[in-house]
Design an enzyme around this catalytic site. Structure first.
Site, PDB file in Angstrom:
ATOM      1  N   ASP A 177      -3.391  34.717  19.419  1.00  0.00           N
ATOM      2  CA  ASP A 177      -3.320  36.472  19.835  1.00  0.00           C
ATOM      3  C   ASP A 177      -2.197  37.025  20.175  1.00  0.00           C
ATOM      4  OD1 ASP A 177      -3.188  39.051  19.641  1.00  0.00           O
ATOM      5  OD2 ASP A 177      -5.127  39.403  20.396  1.00  0.00           O
ATOM      6  N   LYS A 213       5.700  43.486  21.771  1.00  0.00           N
ATOM      7  CA  LYS A 213       5.544  43.336  20.321  1.00  0.00           C
ATOM      8  C   LYS A 213       5.683  44.784  19.397  1.00  0.00           C
ATOM      9  CE  LYS A 213       2.108  43.015  17.857  1.00  0.00           C
ATOM     10  NZ  LYS A 213       0.430  42.368  18.061  1.00  0.00           N
ATOM     11  N   GLU A 239      -4.889  40.318  12.347  1.00  0.00           N
ATOM     12  CA  GLU A 239      -5.646  40.476  13.324  1.00  0.00           C
ATOM     13  C   GLU A 239      -7.013  40.912  12.719  1.00  0.00           C
ATOM     14  OE1 GLU A 239      -3.324  43.018  15.720  1.00  0.00           O
ATOM     15  OE2 GLU A 239      -2.200  41.047  15.975  1.00  0.00           O
ATOM     16  N   ASP A 283      -9.190  48.789  14.212  1.00  0.00           N
ATOM     17  CA  ASP A 283      -8.734  47.713  14.843  1.00  0.00           C
ATOM     18  C   ASP A 283      -8.007  47.926  15.952  1.00  0.00           C
ATOM     19  OD1 ASP A 283      -7.228  45.635  16.890  1.00  0.00           O
ATOM     20  OD2 ASP A 283      -6.702  44.418  15.024  1.00  0.00           O
TER      21      ASP A 283
END
Lengths: 173, 618
Positions: free
Chosen positions: B25, B87, B184, B206
């Protein structure tokens, strides 16, 4: 069975408009489970490429079969009455009149109720047209008649999108 | 029923065939690596027992680095060389980053995407991410004292093609073989489904450090089918921190004077936010350049302040549910993922919308990595066949620019992967011999409001009257969600193709150069690794062929069988040798030699999939 088999043969279903959606979904999952590239990892590039081609084909057929409008158009095409939406815009006068009334009603609608009413009216019409398609494809075969109803349904689908757009503009999510 | 079955290491058909595969992850604020051990997925800790690696890299000069908690601790003293939340920069240009000015480090546009200006010069977000991934790869290899076979890397479901490609590039740069990029929320659903043996419709909400996703999945008998997905690739817990930090400045009439100031204030805001999940009131305290700052913040203050962010997430939930054509009460459970879902207001609001308490029983920080580990284990061939299948979708529509700056959609969002679609276009002018194709991604009708993915040209079209040419453009999106586009003029057969990679990601040569420069280990290590990997691949190919022969040898003529046996024999011979290239060649030869057999098997399996069904019905 090969990549060029028609959608119905690929799914082992009778070639007709009416279908059991749960059965279609179950068959899709079974086929997808066989051909998905994840199921053929480590079996060499050639097998991977083949499984990819099959997975693409299975998903393509599933998308077409599960969508009543695209399924109907596909059947019309296979029975010699292609839809040719761009070149063939023939529709009966009554339906054209109805379209114009809907357009006006949509332009005038400024409340959630008004939009809901129009939405219900158009959906009712849509249901009737789908019944016509089902009869003309499955009961008393008349592909040309089915194709005309499909063309009307394509307009209805676009108009339903316009209704949603108008709803979003008036009442942003 | 048990949703998934995973054999014990010792019980797999041949213990030597077991491959170490991990799930990673790669998060905005922190990253984790997990693997299936003893039949269950678990997050792998570092030497200090910590499973969470803060996604922070400090560039210290002359190639020296600090990572994770150490880098984070140094962030305030060396803000412009300490890169966090990288990210958010993946596959992005300066124009895409409205908050660039408030970041503690300096950005400029580089090839394909922004670069961070460090004391060692410009660093691509891909390189920084690769370093984080390399730390996790090392951790996994140390844990197992073995080389990794491959990894499943997770990406936000709402990542576009450029962001996915950048992530894959980073993994390759870190020396990882990418078995699959998975979304994800889908990974979280796997971990959840595995734990609960669930069936039916589930929503996954999420909210991570920097990205937000919602997916609706249908779970049945080990098949995880994504029905619809949506999100915001630039919304996360970080934004809650930033709002709180700005509010604290406003309340006290103060201002930050340096990047270090901003870094300290941001960290203090995050800690205050975290405390407010348990307390109804707290002190936000922070040491700024011009003296200490202290302000009382109540949970009410904080919730009022951040309500617009929460509203944005609920709008996305609505849209996804509309795409899925579902009502809230048709959903069996709502799974919460990501550290930001610890905020009570988030749980309450989402629960209220769905009319049911949300599910929070799995650690929201770990659940994505755990699910990725399960999928990695399956893709490495360690799990029993036929127990797990992901049917994911493309999150954003793909199309081409047409006359007038409008978008012609070719692939609609939420189409199940893999997907290919073709559409015919034609020329605009008489005698036109070239066509400029502009590939875009997004839901808007104007090209200017969508993301530009690639431009390429189809040249050499024979001169014809306007509208006479038939140019078929085919979009293909693979199981990783990555796009390739092909254009072909039907009458002349003139072709052009583009995998969207070169315009936004790194090309293969760049990756190779960076690999040599950044992660060059001794040549002998590289050679040993190459041989080891070639043998693994060879073993795997032999095992797959043996399995195929056991099941379907009757499809082969005796001469075909002899040919395959000969190729297998040759491969076995080479595997015992030390020539990696010879092994690779023998693997390729066997793959080619079994192509027709594989095709025949595929046909049979499709027939069986259908007839099996009809038998059950009788």
């Amino acid at each position: 069975m090969n990549l060029a088999s028609d959608d119905f043969s690929l799914f082992g279903l009778p070639e007709r408009y009416r279908l059991d959606r749960a059965e279609l979904d179950a068959r899709w999952k079974r086929l997808a489970a066989q051909v998905h590239p994840d199921r053929h990892i480590g079996q060499g590039a050639a097998t991977q490429a083949q499984s990819m081609q099959w997975a693409l084909r299975v998903n393509e057929a599933y998308r077409r079969l599960r969508d009543p409008l695209r399924r109907a158009a596909y059947l019309c095409d296979r029975r010699g009455a292609p839809i040719e939406a761009e070149s063939n815009t023939h529709m009966c006068t009554a339906f054209l009149m109805e379209q114009m009334q809907w357009r006006e009603a949509l332009d005038d609608a400024d409340s959630a109720d008004g939009i809901d009413r129009l939405h219900t009216e158009v959906q009712t019409r849509q249901k009737g047209l789908f019944e016509t398609v089902a009869r003309a494809l499955d009961d008393t075969p008349d592909a040309a008649r089915a194709a005309e109803a499909v063309r009307s349904l394509m307009f209805v689908a676009r108009f339903l999108q316009d209704i949603e757009r108008r709803r979003d503009a008036l009442f942003p999510l | 029923m048990a949703l998934l079955q995973i054999s014990e290491p010792g019980q797999s058909p041949d213990p030597h065939q077991r491959r170490i595969a991990v799930g990673i992850d790669l998060g905005t604020t922190h990253s984790l690596v997990a693997a299936v051990r003893h039949g269950l997925p678990e997050c792998l800790p570092d030497d200090g027992g910590r499973v969470i690696l803060p996604s922070v890299v400090r560039v210290m000069g002359e190639g020296r680095r600090q990572y994770g908690a150490e880098a984070l601790a140094a962030a305030a003293e060396d803000p412009s060389n300490t890169i966090a939340s990288v990210k958010r920069l993946m596959g992005r240009r300066l124009a895409d980053l409205p908050n660039a000015a408030s970041l503690p480090y300096t950005l400029e546009d580089g090839p394909g995407m922004v670069t961070v200006l460090t004391r060692e010069g410009p660093k691509s977000p891909v390189e920084i991410s690769a370093e984080i991934l390399a730390v996790l790869r090392q951790r996994a290899e140390d844990t197992f004292d073995d080389l990794l076979y491959g990894a499943v890397i997770t990406v936000p479901a709402y990542f576009d093609d450029a962001q996915r490609q950048a992530t894959k590039d980073a993994a390759e740069l870190a020396g990882l073989k990418v078995l699959r990029l998975i979304n994800e929320p889908t990974a979280a659903a796997i971990a959840y489904g595995l734990d609960h043996g669930s069936e039916g419709l589930y929503a996954v909400y999420d909210l991570g450090g920097g990205t937000f996703d919602v997916s609706v999945l249908r779970l049945s008998k080990g098949v995880f089918e994504v029905v619809a997905t949506g999100g915001d690739a630039a919304l996360g817990g970080d934004d809650f921190d930033r709002l709180l930090a700005d509010w604290a400045l406003g309340q006290t009439g103060r201002a930050t004077r340096s990047a270090a100031d901003r870094q300290r204030l941001h960290a203090a805001a995050r800690r205050a936010k975290e405390r407010l999940s348990d307390l109804t009131q707290t002190e936000l305290r922070c040491e700024l350049d011009d003296g200490p700052l202290s302000v009382t913040v109540t949970r009410d203050n904080f919730e009022q302040l951040t309500k617009p962010l929460l509203d944005r997430t609920v709008s996305v939930v609505r849209r996804v549910m509309r795409d899925a054509q579902l009502q809230p009460d048709e959903v069996q459970g709502v799974v919460m993922v990501g550290g930001a879902t610890r905020m009570p207001a988030v749980r309450q609001r989402v629960g209220q919308w769905f009319g049911q308490p949300v599910l929070t029983n799995l650690n929201p920080d770990e659940v994505v990595a755990l699910g990725a580990a399960v999928q990695a284990n399956a893709l490495a061939g360690n799990a029993q066949d036929g127990e797990l299948l992901l049917l994911d979708v493309i999150p954003l529509s793909l199309g081409l620019e047409t006359m007038g700056g409008l978008v012609e959609r070719i692939v609609e969002r939420n189409a199940t992967l893999p997907v290919a679609k073709a559409q015919d276009f034609t020329t605009f002018k008489d005698g036109q011999t070239a066509l400029a194709l502009h590939v875009v991604q997004g839901e808007r009708e104007l090209v200017s409001e969508c993301r530009s993915l690639a431009r390429f040209e189809l040249r050499g079209i024979p001169p014809m009257a306007a509208g006479a040419a038939r140019i078929r453009v085919t979009f293909q999106i693979d199981a990783d969600g990555l796009l390739s586009v092909q254009a072909r003029e039907q009458s002349s057969g003139v072709e052009a193709a583009v995998s969207v990679k070169p315009s936004y990601g790194l090309n293969d040569e760049q990756v190779a150069t960076m690999l040599r420069d950044g992660f060059a280990s001794a040549q002998s290590d590289m050679d040993a690794r190459k041989l080891r990997e070639a043998r693994l691949e060879g073993d795997r190919m032999l095992a797959a062929t043996e399995t195929a022969l056991r099941a379907d040898a009757d499809l082969l003529q005796p001469r075909e069988r002899e040919g395959i046996d000969g190729l297998m024999h040759a491969l076995r011979e080479h595997i015992t040798g030390a020539d990696a290239d010879a092994i690779d060649a023998a693997v390729k030869a066997l793959a080619r030699g079994t192509e027709a057999f594989a095709g025949a098997r595929m046909n049979r399996s499709i027939q069986q999939a259908l007839t099996g069904r009809s038998v059950e019905q009788l």
